[in-house]
Scaffold this motif. Structure first.
Motif, PDB file in Angstrom:
ATOM      1  N   VAL A  61       0.834  -1.202   0.000  1.00  0.00           N
ATOM      2  CA  VAL A  61       0.000   0.000   0.000  1.00  0.00           C
ATOM      3  C   VAL A  61       0.871   1.255   0.000  1.00  0.00           C
ATOM      4  O   VAL A  61       0.596   2.221  -0.717  1.00  0.00           O
ATOM      5  N   ALA A  66      -1.130   8.336  -4.275  1.00  0.00           N
ATOM      6  CA  ALA A  66      -2.507   8.642  -3.860  1.00  0.00           C
ATOM      7  C   ALA A  66      -3.255   9.315  -5.036  1.00  0.00           C
ATOM      8  O   ALA A  66      -2.612  10.057  -5.787  1.00  0.00           O
ATOM      9  N   PRO A  67      -4.564   9.095  -5.184  1.00  0.00           N
ATOM     10  CA  PRO A  67      -5.344   8.124  -4.425  1.00  0.00           C
ATOM     11  C   PRO A  67      -4.911   6.719  -4.810  1.00  0.00           C
ATOM     12  O   PRO A  67      -4.808   6.405  -5.989  1.00  0.00           O
ATOM     13  N   ARG A  68      -4.639   5.910  -3.791  1.00  0.00           N
ATOM     14  CA  ARG A  68      -4.136   4.550  -4.029  1.00  0.00           C
ATOM     15  C   ARG A  68      -5.210   3.701  -4.705  1.00  0.00           C
ATOM     16  O   ARG A  68      -6.356   3.687  -4.269  1.00  0.00           O
ATOM     17  N   THR A  69      -4.797   3.014  -5.756  1.00  0.00           N
ATOM     18  CA  THR A  69      -5.740   2.185  -6.511  1.00  0.00           C
ATOM     19  C   THR A  69      -5.211   0.760  -6.567  1.00  0.00           C
ATOM     20  O   THR A  69      -4.121   0.526  -7.083  1.00  0.00           O
ATOM     21  N   MET A  91      -5.220   1.184   3.939  1.00  0.00           N
ATOM     22  CA  MET A  91      -5.471   2.274   2.988  1.00  0.00           C
ATOM     23  C   MET A  91      -6.178   3.431   3.679  1.00  0.00           C
ATOM     24  O   MET A  91      -6.570   3.329   4.838  1.00  0.00           O
ATOM     25  N   GLU A  92      -6.348   4.547   2.933  1.00  0.00           N
ATOM     26  CA  GLU A  92      -6.951   5.740   3.522  1.00  0.00           C
ATOM     27  C   GLU A  92      -8.228   6.117   2.793  1.00  0.00           C
ATOM     28  O   GLU A  92      -8.376   5.802   1.608  1.00  0.00           O
ATOM     29  N   ASP A  95      -9.213   6.318  -1.161  1.00  0.00           N
ATOM     30  CA  ASP A  95      -8.522   5.303  -1.968  1.00  0.00           C
ATOM     31  C   ASP A  95      -9.537   4.401  -2.680  1.00  0.00           C
ATOM     32  O   ASP A  95     -10.711   4.351  -2.304  1.00  0.00           O
ATOM     33  N   PHE A 120     -14.095   4.644   1.502  1.00  0.00           N
ATOM     34  CA  PHE A 120     -13.361   4.123   0.343  1.00  0.00           C
ATOM     35  C   PHE A 120     -14.264   4.066  -0.886  1.00  0.00           C
ATOM     36  O   PHE A 120     -15.479   3.995  -0.779  1.00  0.00           O
TER      37      PHE A 120
END
Ligand code: NDP
Length: 478
Positions: A61, A66-69, A91-92, A95, A120
């Motif tokens: 992660v 960001a945004p983490r995919t 994750m945040e 994401d 999320f």
């Protein structure tokens, strides 16, 4: 982090998708529950592009921009829930968690809701085309939010199959819409395969052609309206000879078709929605019949009467053309029914699915890719609210042109004892849907007789009940 996108679950589908992203210039974070698969991917294909391998979920992660995919490609069901939970804990909010596995759509609806409440984006995504598609360009059916699609969509479009330069990926609709459309795609695939198998059986039974000769017929068909991946591979399979016995390969394969469940899910959902998808249902039941061994054994032991005459076809070429037309007409009906189901589910769930777009992204990358999907897209472009695909002028005349052939083939099959459940139920659907008046009137009368279920009349408004067990007077209700 540096990676544009992450893939977790690096069995055949996940590693091929990861390689596809990498080959398209994305930096891909890769992760698998057991690190061996991650290492194997890097060892064998690290040269495909930029990979960032991680052993722990936390590192995986952390390696993402960001945004983490993250795309999850693990076994559907419990494993998917476990991986989602693990990811979400690292994750945040904001994401994007994508499930590219073959999830059942109610699970996707449930997961989307739970993850949305935690901030999320959850994108249930259908991916079609098997391992080959995952590597070289699949057909991709993403659900979830439009906001998530803004980040994810361009990457999916980049790695998807292209037809005339148009990507075979588009936003389908909220929460479970993507997995729903993928499910119906698979149901249509069942119908298509069954119809092809019936056409093969007819040519074999009526004309006594060899498997290889029928393969040549399919090869010829693949140059016209029927042109499709399934017709193409059928031509290939039928011309394949078993190395061990020298027989046609199709003759050494046990005649029991298996299934993993998407056909069943499609039919179950259609029953819930009240949409008649007879082609898909018959195809699913035909597989079940092939595996009904005690019943098949008992039928043979009982010597169930056939009462058939030998099938003698006067004009071989005319018969082949009849079967081709019957196949095309039945196929159009099966697709028409599948699109009705998508429309009904879309209405029920507020998904607002564009059926023309579904046909467009099925033109490449997936198992049902076919030339005639262009025609379906055009039909929905002419009328986005089209209530019946075969009422579109193009399909009405394409099917209409084949009706006489269709009737001859189904009648011939019935007279000669060849089972054609998908051909015949599609023809019955066609005759049912176009009928001026259906015997449903009698059913409603029966319902009123035994259960006072009431009826409407053709000649006046209102709801009525007849006092069947008394003086048979008719009383208007409420
Ligand atoms: P599999 O369905 O065989 O799943 C294997 C992967 O799941 C491995 O990476 C495995 O990790 C992981 N896994 C299993 N259980 C868990 C768990 N409890 N926690 C974490 N990871 C777990 O792989 P496929 O590549 O065949 O398919 C992936 C998904 O894509 C499936 O949902 C499938 O239905 C779908 N799909 C498959 C297609 C195909 O043609 N195969 C086509 C389209 C979709 P480990 O290595 O540690 O065991």
């Amino acid at each position: 982090g540096v990676a544009d996108i992450g893939v977790t679950g690096l069995a055949v589908m996940g590693s091929n998708l990861a390689r596809n992203f990498a080959r398209n210039g994305y930096t891909v974070a890769v992760h698998n529950r057991s690190y061996g698969k991650t290492q194997a991917l890097i060892d064998a294909h690290g040269g495909d592009g930029e990979f960032v391998p991680s052993e722990s979920t936390a590192d995986f992660v952390a390696s993402l921009k960001a945004p983490r995919t993250v795309i999850i490609m693990v076994k559907a069901g419990g494993p998917t829930d476990a991986v989602i939970e693990d990811l979400a804990s690292h994750m945040e909010p904001g994401d994007i968690i994508v499930d590219g596995g073959n999830a059942h759509f109610p699970d996707t609806i449930r997961r989307e809701k739970a993850l949305r409440e935690r901030g999320f984006h959850f994108v249930g995504t259908g991916v079609s085309g098997g391992e080959e598609g995952a590597l070289n360009g699949p057909s991709i059916m993403p659900g979830g939010t439009k906001e998530a699609y803004a980040t994810l969509g361009p990457m999916l479009e980049k790695i998807s199959a292209k037809v005339d330069g148009v990507p075979c990926s588009t936003y389908i609709g909220p929460d479970g819409a993507g997995h729903y459309v993928k499910m119906v795609h698979n149901g249509i695939e069942y119908a298509d395969m069954q119809l092809i198998a019936e056409a093969y059986d007819l040519l074999r039974s009526a004309l006594g052609l060899s498997a290889a000769e029928i393969g040549k017929v399919f090869e010829e068909w693949n140059t016209g309206d029927l042109e499709s991946y399934l017709i193409e591979i059928t031509a290939d399979v039928l011309q394949h000879t078993d190395a061990e016995t020298g027989k046609a390969f199709v003759d050494v394969v046990l005649d029991q078709a298996e299934q993993k469940g998407t056909g069943r899910w499609t039919v179950q959902s259609a029953l819930d929605l009240g949409v008649p998808i007879t082609g898909i249902a018959e195809a699913t039941f035909a597989r079940a019949l092939s595996g009904s061994l005690p019943q098949r054994e008992a039928a043979r032991a009982a010597g169930l009467a056939a009462e058939t005459a030998g099938w003698s076809v006067a004009d071989k070429d005319a018969f082949i053309e009849d079967v081709r037309r019957a196949l095309y007409a039945s196929k159009v009906v099966a697709y028409s029914q599948g699109f009705d189901q998508i429309a009904a589910a879309s209405l029920e769930n507020g998904w607002n699915i564009d059926r023309g777009a579904c046909a467009r992204i099925w033109r490449g990358g997936c198992i049902i890719r076919a030339r005639f999907l262009n025609r379906i897209t055009e039909a929905y472009e002419r009328d986005a609210e089209l209530p019946l695909l075969i009422s579109d002028p193009y399909f009405a005349s394409a099917v209409g042109d084949g009706v006489a052939s269709w009737r001859r083939v189904v009648a011939g099959a019935a007279l000669n004892g060849i089972p054609v459940p998908a051909f015949s139920s599609s023809l019955s659907y066609y005759d049912g849907v176009r009928a001026e008046r259906l015997p449903a009137a009698l059913i409603q009368a029966q319902r009123d007789f035994f259960g006072a279920h009431t009826y409407h009349r053709v000649d006046k408004d209102g709801v009525f009940h007849t006092e069947w067990s008394a003086d048979r007077s008719e009383t208007p209700q409420g």
